[in-house]
Enzyme design. Structure first.
Site, PDB file in Angstrom:
ATOM      1  N   ASP A 100       1.045  -1.113  -0.327  1.00 20.29           N
ATOM      2  CA  ASP A 100       0.104  -0.170  -0.148  1.00 20.29           C
ATOM      3  C   ASP A 100       1.121   1.321   0.040  1.00 20.29           C
ATOM      4  O   ASP A 100       2.023   1.100   0.649  1.00 20.29           O
ATOM      5  CB  ASP A 100      -1.110   0.361   1.335  1.00 20.29           C
ATOM      6  CG  ASP A 100      -0.352   0.012   2.226  1.00 20.29           C
ATOM      7  OD1 ASP A 100       1.010  -0.461   2.823  1.00 20.29           O
ATOM      8  OD2 ASP A 100      -0.217   0.900   3.431  1.00 20.29           O
ATOM      9  N   GLU A 166       0.223  -0.776   5.620  1.00 20.14           N
ATOM     10  CA  GLU A 166       1.243  -0.585   7.074  1.00 20.14           C
ATOM     11  C   GLU A 166       0.786   0.639   7.072  1.00 20.14           C
ATOM     12  O   GLU A 166       1.055   2.025   8.094  1.00 20.14           O
ATOM     13  CB  GLU A 166       2.734  -0.917   6.191  1.00 20.14           C
ATOM     14  CG  GLU A 166       3.733  -0.487   7.000  1.00 20.14           C
ATOM     15  CD  GLU A 166       4.613   0.198   6.804  1.00 20.14           C
ATOM     16  OE1 GLU A 166       5.148   0.674   8.016  1.00 20.14           O
ATOM     17  OE2 GLU A 166       3.821   1.671   6.211  1.00 20.14           O
TER      18      GLU A 166
HETATM   19  C1  LIG Z   1       9.136   3.992   7.322  1.00 25.11           C
HETATM   20  C2  LIG Z   1       8.463   3.389   6.467  1.00 25.11           C
HETATM   21  N1  LIG Z   1       8.627   3.054   5.606  1.00 25.11           N
HETATM   22  C3  LIG Z   1       7.410   3.993   6.914  1.00 25.11           C
HETATM   23  O1  LIG Z   1       6.796   4.839   6.265  1.00 25.11           O
HETATM   24  N2  LIG Z   1       6.266   4.061   7.525  1.00 25.11           N
HETATM   25  C4  LIG Z   1       5.233   5.004   8.531  1.00 25.11           C
HETATM   26  C5  LIG Z   1       4.080   3.716   8.899  1.00 25.11           C
HETATM   27  C6  LIG Z   1       2.949   3.998   9.821  1.00 25.11           C
HETATM   28  C7  LIG Z   1       2.735   4.795  10.774  1.00 25.11           C
HETATM   29  N3  LIG Z   1       1.925   5.403  11.615  1.00 25.11           N
HETATM   30  C8  LIG Z   1       1.592   5.101  10.123  1.00 25.11           C
HETATM   31  N4  LIG Z   1       1.254   4.752   9.303  1.00 25.11           N
HETATM   32  C9  LIG Z   1       5.512   6.141   9.295  1.00 25.11           C
HETATM   33  O2  LIG Z   1       6.590   5.975  10.104  1.00 25.11           O
HETATM   34  O3  LIG Z   1       4.989   6.831   9.226  1.00 25.11           O
HETATM   35 ZN   LIG Z   2       5.310   4.682   4.190  1.00 24.25          ZN
HETATM   36 ZN   LIG Z   3       6.992   1.775   4.183  1.00 24.09          ZN
END
Ligand SMILES: C[C@H](N)C(=O)N[C@@H](Cc1c[nH]cn1)C(=O)O
Ligand SMILES: [Zn+2]
Ligand SMILES: [Zn+2]
Length: 478
Positions: A100, A166
């Site tokens: 996603d 994610e």
């Molecule tokens: C580091 C990873 N690629 C990422 O973008 N993670 C998101 C995960 C997240 C947390 N809340 C919603 N999505 C982030 O760090 O924002």
């Molecule tokens: Zn991300």
């Molecule tokens: Zn990511």
């Protein structure tokens, strides 16, 4: 270089254009998990991965996760789990990624169509999800294909777990991983995740820590419907006025979190930790280049890295229901929902942070003397993670970096969050390594997200080389 790797690397180079075509097809599927309307595209993207893996001879399953919590009318997208190879004499590596992406609209300020991979003359491949996380996910698939075409035996058994939520807090995945730890994932000897970024643009890194993320919304409502500000301004208490004051009370311009008690939850700095920052290949110019401005909070590298890795931060993200279009509309919104998140670090517990946040917001709102109604909720949260990089999983990855990039990687922590990292570690009891493909200027989550052609193609070599070195590492600890 071992002849097997030489032949694998040459095949990756010869297949580069078709690997870029695969990324083009993936970017063209707008798999935005936060947008209900896009849910069919998220599912389509999961099936795209399933089809690509099936064509390469992997055993693939699309596992349903059931209805989305708090939005029961929506089915969660499937988790795509796959196995490539079942040789009991080989090590088994479990890899995770997400298919996603964050929302993206051309009118947000993109220079190109966000869901059309557009490559400029410097090899920068622009498109939503190019670096986060479609490029790295396809990296594993491309590594399988390049081994087949090179006629090189695949060095490990590969287990794959690709999710579609994610960017929305990995809804449903913790339970799935816990349930499958002793089933589909039972043979895993170690875990590898490629879903973060280098600190700069030249030096690769291996990552052993992540911040957690507590994501909140503050809803303030009052009038039964939106109002004319000429007719009702000066007679009605306005939700938006209350909300900006509550949100403004959370953090100051220099990022200092104003919620009392929060700093006390943060693990104190040790001398050993302090000594790590100086050696990291990172400059303030790296920061300014990726910020696109010189508006950093600190002037020095050490404090900047600490601000990203080992201290919490609070960011204000937006206000649902507020007027945000160009032009001027004289409306009083009846209900507004402010969104903010706190990136958490050792030793902050999710529930302790929640308590302090709710108490702070209640106190500030009460102090306003408003007749409006306030509701604060934690929308989702994921815990921070810090692991030991002294493990054969990291040693193998360092050798692969040396082979592909000709340097020893920095050992870094990451300011972002991948909530399931800790879940994989705890459920499997195995070491987890973060092995990034993209660089600091990739603008993940932002407009003009990109992945450099060089990082993609060398990154595919890196993932394959890592698996070769993993196969050679003596098994010293679990
Ligand atoms: C580091 C990873 N690629 C990422 O973008 N993670 C998101 C995960 C997240 C947390 N809340 C919603 N999505 C982030 O760090 O924002
Ligand atoms: Zn991300
Ligand atoms: Zn990511």
């Amino acid at each position: 270089m071992a002849p097997k790797l030489d032949s694998y690397f040459k095949t990756v180079d010869s297949l580069a254009d078709s690997f870029i075509d695969r990324l083009r097809k993936a970017v063209a599927i707008p798999s935005v998990s936060a947008d209900e309307e896009r849910r069919p595209d998220v599912v389509k993207m999961g099936h795209f991965l399933k089809d690509e893996l099936t064509a390469l001879g992997a055993h693939v399953e699309a596992r349903p996760l059931g209805p989305q919590p708090h939005k029961e009318h929506l089915e969660l997208p499937p988790v795509i789990v796959a196995r490539y190879g079942e040789d009991p004499k080989k090590r088994t590596i479990l890899v995770y990624g997400h298919y996603d992406v964050q929302p993206a609209l051309k009118e947000d300020g993109w220079a190109t169509e966000p869901f059309e991979l557009t490559i400029d003359d410097k090899g920068r491949m622009y498109g939503r999800g190019s670096t986060d996380d479609k490029g790295p996910v396809l990296g594993w698939i491309n590594a399988i294909e390049a081994h087949q075409k090179a006629g090189v035996d695949f060095p490990v058994n590969l287990l794959m777990c690709f999710e579609g939520m994610e960017e929305y807090g990995s809804e449903g995945l913790d339970d799935f991983i816990n349930a499958e730890a002793k089933k589909f994932f039972k043979d895993a000897d170690a875990v590898c995740i490629s879903d973060n970024y280098w600190l700069g643009t030249e030096k690769p890194c291996l990552t052993y820590g992540l911040r957690g993320c507590n994501y909140y919304s503050i809803e303030i409502s009052g009038p039964g419907q939106d109002l004319h500000s000429g007719v009702f301004g000066g007679t009605a208490q306005e939700p938006m006025t209350d909300l900006v004051r509550v949100m403004g009370s959370l953090v100051d311009t220099n990022g200092k979190i104003l919620i009392s008690g929060l700093d006390d939850l943060v693990a104190p700095m040790t001398d050993e930790e302090k000594s790590l920052y100086g050696d990291i290949a990172f400059t303030m110019d790296n920061l300014y280049e990726s910020l696109g401005s010189k508006t950093g909070i600190y002037d020095d590298k050490e404090r900047t890295l600490m601000g990203r890795w080992r201290y919490p931060s609070l960011s204000l993200h937006g206000i649902e229901g507020a007027f945000s279009a160009p032009g001027a509309k004289t409306v009083i919104p009846a209900k507004v929902i402010g969104k903010f998140s706190i990136r958490t670090v050792p030793n902050m517990e999710i529930e302790d942070v929640d308590k302090l946040v709710y108490a702070h917001i209640d106190k500030v709102f009460k102090s306003l003397g408003s007749k409006n109604t306030l509701k604060t909720i934690n929308q989702h949260s994921g815990k921070w993670w810090v692991a030991s990089p002294k493990h054969w999983n990291f040693t193998a990855a360092a050798k692969a970096v040396q082979e592909v990039w000709g340097v020893q990687p920095d050992l870094t922590r990451e300011g972002g969050s991948i909530p399931v990292t800790l879940t994989f570690e705890q459920a499997t009891g195995k070491n987890v390594l973060l092995l990034p493909m993209g660089s600091s200027t990739d603008a993940a989550h932002s407009i003009n997200e990109k992945l450099d052609r060089r990082n993609y193609i060398e990154g595919i070599k890196l993932l394959g080389a890592y698996l070769h070195y993993v196969a050679e590492e003596p098994m010293k600890e679990s």
